[in-house]
Design a protein around this motif. Structure first.
Motif, PDB file in Angstrom:
ATOM      1  N   LYS A   5     -48.773  72.113  16.815  1.00  0.00           N
ATOM      2  CA  LYS A   5     -48.348  73.247  16.002  1.00  0.00           C
ATOM      3  C   LYS A   5     -48.856  74.548  16.584  1.00  0.00           C
ATOM      4  O   LYS A   5     -48.718  75.586  15.967  1.00  0.00           O
ATOM      5  CB  LYS A   5     -48.847  73.064  14.573  1.00  0.00           C
ATOM      6  N   GLU A   6     -49.484  74.490  17.753  1.00  0.00           N
ATOM      7  CA  GLU A   6     -49.908  75.712  18.428  1.00  0.00           C
ATOM      8  C   GLU A   6     -48.672  76.288  19.108  1.00  0.00           C
ATOM      9  O   GLU A   6     -48.180  75.733  20.087  1.00  0.00           O
ATOM     10  CB  GLU A   6     -51.020  75.407  19.438  1.00  0.00           C
ATOM     11  N   VAL A 106     -56.065  75.329  18.589  1.00  0.00           N
ATOM     12  CA  VAL A 106     -56.806  75.971  17.496  1.00  0.00           C
ATOM     13  C   VAL A 106     -58.313  75.902  17.670  1.00  0.00           C
ATOM     14  O   VAL A 106     -59.033  76.736  17.120  1.00  0.00           O
ATOM     15  CB  VAL A 106     -56.415  75.389  16.118  1.00  0.00           C
ATOM     16  N   SER A 107     -58.804  74.948  18.415  1.00  0.00           N
ATOM     17  CA  SER A 107     -60.255  74.820  18.562  1.00  0.00           C
ATOM     18  C   SER A 107     -60.882  76.032  19.245  1.00  0.00           C
ATOM     19  O   SER A 107     -62.076  76.269  19.122  1.00  0.00           O
ATOM     20  CB  SER A 107     -60.607  73.553  19.339  1.00  0.00           C
ATOM     21  N   VAL A 142     -60.782  82.335   8.568  1.00  0.00           N
ATOM     22  CA  VAL A 142     -59.511  81.640   8.354  1.00  0.00           C
ATOM     23  C   VAL A 142     -59.189  80.685   9.499  1.00  0.00           C
ATOM     24  O   VAL A 142     -58.923  79.499   9.253  1.00  0.00           O
ATOM     25  CB  VAL A 142     -58.362  82.658   8.117  1.00  0.00           C
ATOM     26  N   PRO A 143     -59.231  81.134  10.773  1.00  0.00           N
ATOM     27  CA  PRO A 143     -58.918  80.168  11.829  1.00  0.00           C
ATOM     28  C   PRO A 143     -59.936  79.030  11.926  1.00  0.00           C
ATOM     29  O   PRO A 143     -59.559  77.887  12.175  1.00  0.00           O
ATOM     30  CB  PRO A 143     -58.909  80.990  13.114  1.00  0.00           C
ATOM     31  N   ALA A 145     -61.759  77.802   9.424  1.00  0.00           N
ATOM     32  CA  ALA A 145     -61.515  76.928   8.275  1.00  0.00           C
ATOM     33  C   ALA A 145     -60.289  76.050   8.524  1.00  0.00           C
ATOM     34  O   ALA A 145     -60.296  74.851   8.215  1.00  0.00           O
ATOM     35  CB  ALA A 145     -61.329  77.760   7.005  1.00  0.00           C
ATOM     36  N   TYR A 146     -59.239  76.640   9.088  1.00  0.00           N
ATOM     37  CA  TYR A 146     -58.038  75.865   9.422  1.00  0.00           C
ATOM     38  C   TYR A 146     -58.379  74.771  10.424  1.00  0.00           C
ATOM     39  O   TYR A 146     -57.943  73.624  10.289  1.00  0.00           O
ATOM     40  CB  TYR A 146     -56.955  76.789   9.977  1.00  0.00           C
ATOM     41  N   MET A 147     -59.173  75.115  11.438  1.00  0.00           N
ATOM     42  CA  MET A 147     -59.557  74.144  12.447  1.00  0.00           C
ATOM     43  C   MET A 147     -60.368  73.012  11.814  1.00  0.00           C
ATOM     44  O   MET A 147     -60.133  71.833  12.107  1.00  0.00           O
ATOM     45  CB  MET A 147     -60.361  74.816  13.551  1.00  0.00           C
ATOM     46  N   TYR A 149     -60.298  72.001   8.714  1.00  0.00           N
ATOM     47  CA  TYR A 149     -59.379  71.209   7.892  1.00  0.00           C
ATOM     48  C   TYR A 149     -58.542  70.276   8.764  1.00  0.00           C
ATOM     49  O   TYR A 149     -58.398  69.099   8.465  1.00  0.00           O
ATOM     50  CB  TYR A 149     -58.477  72.154   7.093  1.00  0.00           C
ATOM     51  N   ARG A 150     -58.030  70.812   9.844  1.00  0.00           N
ATOM     52  CA  ARG A 150     -57.133  70.037  10.704  1.00  0.00           C
ATOM     53  C   ARG A 150     -57.853  68.900  11.420  1.00  0.00           C
ATOM     54  O   ARG A 150     -57.278  67.848  11.651  1.00  0.00           O
ATOM     55  CB  ARG A 150     -56.491  70.974  11.720  1.00  0.00           C
ATOM     56  N   SER A 152     -60.847  67.472  10.444  1.00  0.00           N
ATOM     57  CA  SER A 152     -61.860  66.815   9.623  1.00  0.00           C
ATOM     58  C   SER A 152     -61.842  65.300   9.779  1.00  0.00           C
ATOM     59  O   SER A 152     -62.874  64.646   9.630  1.00  0.00           O
ATOM     60  CB  SER A 152     -61.694  67.206   8.151  1.00  0.00           C
TER      61      SER A 152
END
Length: 187
Positions: A5-6, A106-107, A142-143, A145-147, A149-150, A152
């Motif tokens: 999704k990147e 995203v990392s 935000v990024p 937290a998204y990382m 979540y993705r 986890s």
């Protein structure tokens, strides 16, 4: 081919597949970009260091991985290349590089910490600086937290297994120190 999704990575893969409908070509171009960005950034230090040392270390430890985990390595290479703007105190350009890296993988959002560390180490701490760091930290929430979540799921089944390759890399790293130790009469 590009299942992520990147979006920048996805568009890059699509573009490259339109040029030549061959996944090997896509992986080659990604590895080429990754290594080019790393070498361009290392070249910035040519007047301060023996350029052969970081290039040798890079080849020993990371070059092979760039052919395997292309998306992550490309994102890291983008961040590494854009660190040149930290030294020039052009923080906006570094943030642009961070955003590009984020949309490749995203990392790379974790690299926002580099900006905070650099600001703490090199800038005079005053009210304006604290305000700037607060905005950077808030922008990174935000990024990151998204990382988290993705990814986890990776942490739920965490086990330590360093593998044989890690032992080989450690041996290569220790071996690479011998010329330095000999030069300074430690051996």
């Amino acid at each position: 081919f590009a299942h992520s999704k990147e979006y920048i990575y996805h568009l890059l893969c699509e573009f490259l597949m339109h040029i030549w409908n061959n996944p090997s070509f896509v992986l080659f171009v990604i590895a080429l970009l990754t290594n080019l960005l790393v070498f361009l950034r290392i070249w910035d230090f040519k007047d301060d260091i023996r350029i052969s040392v970081p290039i040798a270390v890079y080849f020993m430890f990371y070059y092979g991985m760039s052919m395997n985990i292309g998306r992550q390595c490309l994102a890291i290479a983008v961040i590494f290349y854009f660190t040149r703007f930290l030294a020039q105190k052009d923080y906006k350009k570094f943030i642009y590089g961070l955003v590009i890296g984020f949309f490749i993988h995203v990392s790379s959002a974790v690299a926002i910490i580099l900006l905070l560390i650099y600001l703490l180490a090199s800038e005079k701490i005053n009210k304006k600086m604290w305000k700037r760091m607060k905005y950077i930290a808030l922008g990174g929430i935000v990024p990151i937290a998204y990382m988290l979540y993705r990814y986890s799921d990776y942490f739920t089944a965490l086990k330590v297994d360093i593998g044989l390759m890690q032992v080989v890399w450690l041996g290569l790293m220790i071996f690479s120190y011998f010329p330095i130790l000999r030069k300074y009469d430690f051996l």
